[in-house]
Design a protein around this motif. Structure first.
Motif, PDB file in Angstrom:
ATOM      1  N   LEU A   1     -55.944 -17.416  22.906  1.00  0.00           N
ATOM      2  CA  LEU A   1     -56.453 -16.934  24.193  1.00  0.00           C
ATOM      3  C   LEU A   1     -57.653 -17.771  24.636  1.00  0.00           C
ATOM      4  N   GLU A   2     -57.509 -18.357  25.812  1.00  0.00           N
ATOM      5  CA  GLU A   2     -58.591 -19.204  26.345  1.00  0.00           C
ATOM      6  C   GLU A   2     -59.481 -18.367  27.250  1.00  0.00           C
ATOM      7  N   LEU A   3     -60.783 -18.444  26.988  1.00  0.00           N
ATOM      8  CA  LEU A   3     -61.701 -17.669  27.814  1.00  0.00           C
ATOM      9  C   LEU A   3     -62.531 -18.589  28.695  1.00  0.00           C
ATOM     10  N   SER A   4     -63.028 -19.659  28.088  1.00  0.00           N
ATOM     11  CA  SER A   4     -63.919 -20.527  28.855  1.00  0.00           C
ATOM     12  C   SER A   4     -63.659 -21.956  28.434  1.00  0.00           C
ATOM     13  N   SER A   5     -64.246 -22.843  29.143  1.00  0.00           N
ATOM     14  CA  SER A   5     -64.098 -24.249  28.841  1.00  0.00           C
ATOM     15  C   SER A   5     -65.448 -24.754  28.304  1.00  0.00           C
ATOM     16  N   PRO A   6     -65.554 -25.589  27.279  1.00  0.00           N
ATOM     17  CA  PRO A   6     -64.463 -26.094  26.463  1.00  0.00           C
ATOM     18  C   PRO A   6     -63.816 -24.971  25.647  1.00  0.00           C
ATOM     19  N   LYS A   7     -62.555 -25.208  25.287  1.00  0.00           N
ATOM     20  CA  LYS A   7     -61.789 -24.173  24.600  1.00  0.00           C
ATOM     21  C   LYS A   7     -62.410 -23.869  23.234  1.00  0.00           C
ATOM     22  N   GLU A   8     -62.734 -22.606  23.044  1.00  0.00           N
ATOM     23  CA  GLU A   8     -63.357 -22.207  21.778  1.00  0.00           C
ATOM     24  C   GLU A   8     -62.627 -20.984  21.264  1.00  0.00           C
ATOM     25  N   PHE A   9     -62.518 -20.876  19.958  1.00  0.00           N
ATOM     26  CA  PHE A   9     -61.831 -19.678  19.440  1.00  0.00           C
ATOM     27  C   PHE A   9     -62.826 -18.535  19.343  1.00  0.00           C
ATOM     28  N   TRP A  10     -62.395 -17.390  19.758  1.00  0.00           N
ATOM     29  CA  TRP A  10     -63.273 -16.215  19.828  1.00  0.00           C
ATOM     30  C   TRP A  10     -62.486 -14.916  19.637  1.00  0.00           C
TER      31      TRP A  10
ATOM     32  N   TRP B   1     -53.272 -23.023  24.425  1.00  0.00           N
ATOM     33  CA  TRP B   1     -54.250 -22.060  24.953  1.00  0.00           C
ATOM     34  C   TRP B   1     -53.683 -21.385  26.185  1.00  0.00           C
ATOM     35  N   LEU B   2     -53.746 -20.070  26.212  1.00  0.00           N
ATOM     36  CA  LEU B   2     -53.289 -19.307  27.381  1.00  0.00           C
ATOM     37  C   LEU B   2     -54.457 -18.531  27.941  1.00  0.00           C
TER      38      LEU B   2
ATOM     39  N   VAL C   1     -67.211  -5.886  25.199  1.00  0.00           N
ATOM     40  CA  VAL C   1     -66.271  -5.931  26.331  1.00  0.00           C
ATOM     41  C   VAL C   1     -66.915  -6.405  27.638  1.00  0.00           C
ATOM     42  N   LEU C   2     -68.173  -6.048  27.872  1.00  0.00           N
ATOM     43  CA  LEU C   2     -68.796  -6.483  29.134  1.00  0.00           C
ATOM     44  C   LEU C   2     -69.074  -7.995  29.109  1.00  0.00           C
ATOM     45  N   THR C   3     -69.345  -8.521  27.922  1.00  0.00           N
ATOM     46  CA  THR C   3     -69.551  -9.975  27.811  1.00  0.00           C
ATOM     47  C   THR C   3     -68.223 -10.712  28.010  1.00  0.00           C
ATOM     48  N   ILE C   4     -67.137 -10.143  27.492  1.00  0.00           N
ATOM     49  CA  ILE C   4     -65.827 -10.792  27.728  1.00  0.00           C
ATOM     50  C   ILE C   4     -65.599 -10.870  29.232  1.00  0.00           C
ATOM     51  N   ALA C   5     -65.844  -9.752  29.915  1.00  0.00           N
ATOM     52  CA  ALA C   5     -65.627  -9.722  31.365  1.00  0.00           C
ATOM     53  C   ALA C   5     -66.464 -10.810  32.044  1.00  0.00           C
ATOM     54  N   GLN C   6     -67.724 -10.909  31.643  1.00  0.00           N
ATOM     55  CA  GLN C   6     -68.605 -11.941  32.242  1.00  0.00           C
ATOM     56  C   GLN C   6     -68.094 -13.348  31.987  1.00  0.00           C
ATOM     57  N   LYS C   7     -67.646 -13.577  30.744  1.00  0.00           N
ATOM     58  CA  LYS C   7     -67.248 -14.932  30.365  1.00  0.00           C
ATOM     59  C   LYS C   7     -65.861 -15.293  30.885  1.00  0.00           C
ATOM     60  N   ALA C   8     -65.132 -14.309  31.429  1.00  0.00           N
ATOM     61  CA  ALA C   8     -63.748 -14.583  31.845  1.00  0.00           C
ATOM     62  C   ALA C   8     -63.676 -15.379  33.147  1.00  0.00           C
ATOM     63  N   GLY C   9     -64.833 -15.730  33.724  1.00  0.00           N
ATOM     64  CA  GLY C   9     -64.882 -16.634  34.874  1.00  0.00           C
ATOM     65  C   GLY C   9     -63.999 -16.160  36.017  1.00  0.00           C
ATOM     66  N   GLU C  10     -63.038 -17.009  36.404  1.00  0.00           N
ATOM     67  CA  GLU C  10     -62.183 -16.665  37.553  1.00  0.00           C
ATOM     68  C   GLU C  10     -61.336 -15.413  37.284  1.00  0.00           C
TER      69      GLU C  10
END
Ligand SMILES: N[C@@H](CCC(=O)N[C@@H](CS)C(=O)NCC(=O)O)C(=O)O
Length: 244
Positions: free
Chosen positions: A10-19, A41-42, A124-133
């Motif tokens: 699962l891709e969240l941000s660029s550069p692609k990092e595993f999380w 990466w999806l 969960v709120l940080t995931i939402a923030q980092k999910a960009g678009e």
């Protein structure tokens, strides 16, 4: 080394990092076993588009999923199923279960229910923030699932932090006596805990520091264990000499 396995992550941000906690389990297991793999990466919405094409099923699409090129492009979904598959399909690699699959399954369940669920609430709120678009997409799909706002779902963070400390207690006691969760050998139990703590470390370094390294009873042991696990927590297998 050419890859034998394709890992969908699962891709969240660029550069692609595993999380992502569930895909980390598969990535770290492949690293531990030394099986070469390539990552596809999806992004969040792409999981729903791409995974059903592989599974050819209407089951809820999730990652991790692997395609084993060496074995006729066999598709295996779900981290625990993948762990069992790798153990059977690659018997000449280091074992994830070390002859006691039940103990590893117990610790998988313990860490998933007692820790991951609480870590998710802190994150969960940080995931939402980092999910960009895809921030809005993430928020809407989760709020539909939880039937409440993300803020309400999170509630009081200190309650989750306290629960994490309480639930880490038993694991810290083990690490005071043994280098790994089931004794002297690294295995699936350690991979699960490392993956869930990696999720916390990535999203909430402040909480990782406070709850894990700063744990009053076993912070030092958790820190030493985290360093021992570092070689598996990479984006490719370590060289053979450094593997175990
Ligand atoms: N029990 C499953 C859980 C898989 C899971 O929930 N994966 C998450 C990523 S950590 C996912 O695919 N989420 C996509 C979505 O929620 O839209 C496993 O261990 O593989």
């Amino acid at each position: 080394m050419s890859h034998q396995i394709i890992l969908y992550d699962l891709e969240l941000s660029s550069p692609k990092e595993f999380w992502s906690p569930n895909t980390c389990k598969t990535r770290f297991a492949l690293n531990y076993k030394g099986i070469p793999y390539k990552t596809v990466w999806l992004k969040f919405p792409e999981v729903r588009q791409e995974i059903p094409k592989l599974t050819k099923s209407k089951a809820h699409p999730t990652v991790p999923i692997i395609v084993d090129i060496r074995n006729g492009n066999k598709v295996v979904q779900e981290s625990w199923e993948i762990a069992k598959y790798l153990e059977e399909a690659y018997p000449d690699t280091p074992s994830l279960f070390n002859g006691n699959i039940g103990a590893h399954f117990f610790l998988h369940e313990y860490c998933s229910r007692r820790l991951l669920a609480k870590i998710f609430k802190l994150n969960v709120l940080t995931i939402a923030q980092k999910a960009g678009e895809y921030t809005q997409w993430f928020r809407e799909t989760r709020e539909q699932l939880f039937k409440m706002s993300l803020e309400k779902f999170v509630g009081d963070e200190s309650v989750h932090a306290k629960a994490i400390t309480e639930n880490l207690d038993a694991l810290g006691r083990v690490l005071k006596v043994y280098p790994y969760l089931t004794g002297n050998q690294v295995g699936w139990a350690d991979i699960c805990l490392a993956s869930y703590l990696k999720f916390l470390h990535y999203m909430r370094p402040d909480q990782f520091q406070a709850l894990v390294l700063g744990d009053k009873k076993a912070g030092k042991q958790f820190g030493d264990w985290w360093n021992r696990m570092g070689k598996y927590m990479q984006d490719a297998p370590p060289p053979p000499t450094a593997r175990i």
